[in-house]
Motif scaffolding. Sequence first.
Motif, PDB file in Angstrom:
ATOM      1  N   ALA A 111       0.848  -1.198   0.000  1.00 47.09           N
ATOM      2  CA  ALA A 111       0.000   0.000   0.000  1.00 47.09           C
ATOM      3  C   ALA A 111       0.878   1.239   0.000  1.00 47.09           C
ATOM      4  CB  ALA A 111      -0.914  -0.009   1.225  1.00 47.09           C
ATOM      5  N   ASN A 112       0.786   2.029  -1.048  1.00 50.71           N
ATOM      6  CA  ASN A 112       1.618   3.240  -1.095  1.00 50.71           C
ATOM      7  C   ASN A 112       0.949   4.369  -1.865  1.00 50.71           C
ATOM      8  OD1 ASN A 112       3.829   4.821  -0.523  1.00 50.71           O
ATOM      9  ND2 ASN A 112       4.980   4.178  -2.316  1.00 50.71           N
ATOM     10  N   ARG A 113      -0.347   4.546  -1.664  1.00 48.70           N
ATOM     11  CA  ARG A 113      -1.026   5.733  -2.177  1.00 48.70           C
ATOM     12  C   ARG A 113      -1.975   6.224  -1.101  1.00 48.70           C
ATOM     13  NH1 ARG A 113      -2.308   8.477  -7.065  1.00 48.70           N
ATOM     14  NH2 ARG A 113      -4.294   9.571  -6.906  1.00 48.70           N
ATOM     15  N   TYR A 118      -7.378   4.660  -1.762  1.00 45.09           N
ATOM     16  CA  TYR A 118      -6.349   3.634  -1.575  1.00 45.09           C
ATOM     17  C   TYR A 118      -5.748   3.720  -0.166  1.00 45.09           C
ATOM     18  CZ  TYR A 118      -6.768   2.996  -6.600  1.00 45.09           C
ATOM     19  OH  TYR A 118      -7.247   2.740  -7.852  1.00 45.09           O
ATOM     20  N   SER A 119      -4.756   2.894   0.068  1.00 42.08           N
ATOM     21  CA  SER A 119      -4.098   2.844   1.371  1.00 42.08           C
ATOM     22  C   SER A 119      -2.619   3.137   1.218  1.00 42.08           C
ATOM     23  CB  SER A 119      -4.308   1.467   2.018  1.00 42.08           C
ATOM     24  OG  SER A 119      -5.677   1.251   2.305  1.00 42.08           O
ATOM     25  N   GLN A 120      -2.008   3.554   2.327  1.00 39.60           N
ATOM     26  CA  GLN A 120      -0.584   3.842   2.320  1.00 39.60           C
ATOM     27  C   GLN A 120       0.016   3.411   3.652  1.00 39.60           C
ATOM     28  OE1 GLN A 120       0.914   8.048   2.217  1.00 39.60           O
ATOM     29  NE2 GLN A 120       1.979   7.342   0.380  1.00 39.60           N
ATOM     30  N   ILE A 121       1.114   2.669   3.567  1.00 34.02           N
ATOM     31  CA  ILE A 121       1.835   2.217   4.752  1.00 34.02           C
ATOM     32  C   ILE A 121       3.296   2.617   4.597  1.00 34.02           C
ATOM     33  CG2 ILE A 121       2.554   0.215   6.119  1.00 34.02           C
ATOM     34  CD1 ILE A 121       0.029  -1.232   5.030  1.00 34.02           C
ATOM     35  N   ASP A 122       3.825   3.321   5.577  1.00 34.87           N
ATOM     36  CA  ASP A 122       5.249   3.644   5.604  1.00 34.87           C
ATOM     37  C   ASP A 122       5.637   3.918   7.052  1.00 34.87           C
ATOM     38  OD1 ASP A 122       4.487   6.308   6.186  1.00 34.87           O
ATOM     39  OD2 ASP A 122       4.492   6.855   4.054  1.00 34.87           O
ATOM     40  N   GLU A 123       6.852   4.460   7.271  1.00 36.51           N
ATOM     41  CA  GLU A 123       7.298   4.684   8.648  1.00 36.51           C
ATOM     42  C   GLU A 123       6.494   5.762   9.354  1.00 36.51           C
ATOM     43  OE1 GLU A 123      11.276   4.844   6.297  1.00 36.51           O
ATOM     44  OE2 GLU A 123       9.139   5.116   5.821  1.00 36.51           O
ATOM     45  N   HIS A 127      -2.291   4.457   6.601  1.00 40.90           N
ATOM     46  CA  HIS A 127      -3.497   5.165   6.145  1.00 40.90           C
ATOM     47  C   HIS A 127      -4.335   4.117   5.414  1.00 40.90           C
ATOM     48  CE1 HIS A 127      -5.649   8.637   4.234  1.00 40.90           C
ATOM     49  NE2 HIS A 127      -5.732   7.807   3.215  1.00 40.90           N
ATOM     50  N   LEU A 128      -5.392   3.629   6.078  1.00 41.91           N
ATOM     51  CA  LEU A 128      -6.112   2.461   5.579  1.00 41.91           C
ATOM     52  C   LEU A 128      -7.536   2.811   5.161  1.00 41.91           C
ATOM     53  CD1 LEU A 128      -5.027  -0.208   8.239  1.00 41.91           C
ATOM     54  CD2 LEU A 128      -3.923   0.344   6.046  1.00 41.91           C
ATOM     55  N   ASN A 129      -7.804   2.767   3.878  1.00 46.12           N
ATOM     56  CA  ASN A 129      -9.180   2.720   3.397  1.00 46.12           C
ATOM     57  C   ASN A 129      -9.570   1.247   3.339  1.00 46.12           C
ATOM     58  OD1 ASN A 129     -10.278   5.470   2.645  1.00 46.12           O
ATOM     59  ND2 ASN A 129      -8.243   5.541   1.691  1.00 46.12           N
ATOM     60  N   ILE A 130     -10.698   0.906   3.939  1.00 47.68           N
ATOM     61  CA  ILE A 130     -11.006  -0.501   4.206  1.00 47.68           C
ATOM     62  C   ILE A 130     -11.146  -1.351   2.928  1.00 47.68           C
ATOM     63  CG2 ILE A 130     -12.507  -2.081   5.461  1.00 47.68           C
ATOM     64  CD1 ILE A 130     -10.884  -0.084   7.188  1.00 47.68           C
ATOM     65  N   ASN A 256       4.026  13.068   0.978  1.00 46.76           N
ATOM     66  CA  ASN A 256       3.989  11.824   0.206  1.00 46.76           C
ATOM     67  C   ASN A 256       2.586  11.322  -0.099  1.00 46.76           C
ATOM     68  OD1 ASN A 256       3.718  11.338   3.010  1.00 46.76           O
ATOM     69  ND2 ASN A 256       4.221   9.183   2.749  1.00 46.76           N
ATOM     70  N   VAL A 257       1.538  12.094   0.256  1.00 46.18           N
ATOM     71  CA  VAL A 257       0.173  11.657  -0.038  1.00 46.18           C
ATOM     72  C   VAL A 257      -0.303  12.270  -1.354  1.00 46.18           C
ATOM     73  CG1 VAL A 257      -0.343  11.404   2.416  1.00 46.18           C
ATOM     74  CG2 VAL A 257      -0.944  13.540   1.250  1.00 46.18           C
TER      75      VAL A 257
END
Length: 592
Positions: A111-113, A118-123, A127-130, A256-257
Amino acid sequence: MRKITILATLLFCFVSLNGQTNSYKVSFDNAVHHEGEFILTFPKITTDTLSVRMANSSPGRYAFHSFAKNVYDFKAMDSKGKEISFHRPNPYQWDIYGHDGEVSIQYTLFANRGDGTYSQIDETHAHLNIPASFMFAPSLENRPIEISFDTPEDYKWKVATQLKKQKENLYWAPDLYYFMDSPIELSNYGLRAFKINSNGKSQNIRFVLHHNGSEDELNQYFESVKRIVKEQEKVFGELPDFDFDEYTFLACYMPNVNGDGMEHRNSTILTSTRSLANGGLQRNLGTVSHEFFHAWNVERIRPKSLEPFDFDNVDMSGELWFAEGFTSYYTNLILCRAGLITPEEYVSGLNGAFNYVWNSNGTKFFNPIEMSYQAPFVDAATSLDPQNRNNTFISYYSYGSVLGLALDLSLRKKNLNLDDFFKEVWGKFGEKEMPYTIKDLHLTLNAYAGKSFGDDFFENYIYQSNMPDYKTLFANVGLKMTQDTETGYFGGVIAKNTINNNTLVDSPAYTAGLEKGDVILIVNDIPMVGSTNFSDFLKSTQNGDKLRLTYSRQGKVQKTEVTLTKDPKYAITLDDEASKEVTLNRKKWLKR
């Protein structure tokens, strides 16, 4: 119908329906590489095969997204942890069999948006859209869900969501539908909140912000958010009855979003690359205003065509001109009424949407209802083949916003207004959470403003694509429309002497046979080279000028003649010479 009753809340919060609660667990050990690990457990399965899926669409978006493409390393296990078999009948589904009455699945999500879909995971965050993150079992859609988060201690993440908090890092949803509509932000965010008493009930409005800014910036921004909330409450006369008495803004203003906004039942996603220090204190507020208005218009004043939302396919709705467009009309109007922009700034902001709609050829092809039907092709949808949408399509956001403007100003000539019409729609449909149709809106307007008025508006501007008499409507509130009749108009967008979009139907460029990709070489015997370019040349032209063009198309040199016309754009401004009566009308409209 998605309203959660108090009784159901009390029952499901503390009782797991004889063990029939699905439990989900998420961890983020490889967040640096945008991966999350998901374990979903489904107890008491009574069928031989359990089908699980990834969604293809997301609430508030109307295009096909194929979220399954970011899932890998899938495994299925029984209650003892033994791996069991599964079959994939299509790209979005896993059919699991050979279980012992319980199925657990685990998978990795990339997930990187970071946006509203969409969803994004980083350090910095998860950010989770279900729908973009979680598989689901359609046959178990009525079961409650408990979800827990194993967050890395070094990240200092906290959880923010509209889901009901059970205890630290453990949250609950009454059913699959509510869960899929509940985005989650895990980060070291800042939080501000205030209570607002509405219709005899106190509700908590929370503003969660993940950003790199200061506490003072958040405090200043939150004061603007509060003014927006209070001003929008005035339009409808009350706040919605939020589930669990709470509404949450989930804002992520990080570099980064991707800039976006997305409404949900008791929360909204707000993403922007603009920090509060870099213009966001003012420029991010429009999304706040737009998305909170959706708490009434879309989430509760809801088109029947979107009920229930289809996570496997895309929903097609003919009401988006009202759901999105009328919401867009109020977006900046609320900012003006709240004193966050000036009347001059508000009126200046009308120009973009107005000229886009007024001068579009799209009205020759589709009315607002049919424009709304185009959403699956344009709402963050992707395609590879060329399209002609700049000649055939008008965004239902913009189309609806200028129609909302026209309806409001038309009602004000009758000493009525759009605020009170929305109160009528809210009372009939939104407050009762009874989905509406276009016919319902038509009949409600008839009841509010009179049958002749309502029939005229819908017959001319909704069922057909005629344009209202804006010049007269504007004059009644002290605005004026002016037009540059001298400067020449070409009808194609030029970049580096190349036409880079489809030329507009009936424009001078279109009539002369020019097309996207044509390279302008010579104009009136003047070579377009070096510091001489066609865009600058056009600035010195006048209405009626004839241009002899030599151009290249696919390597072949050709010639044509273009007769420029007047620029079709209008300038909408405050009329400083308006009468006292008209100026008073404007103040009543803008509340300023």
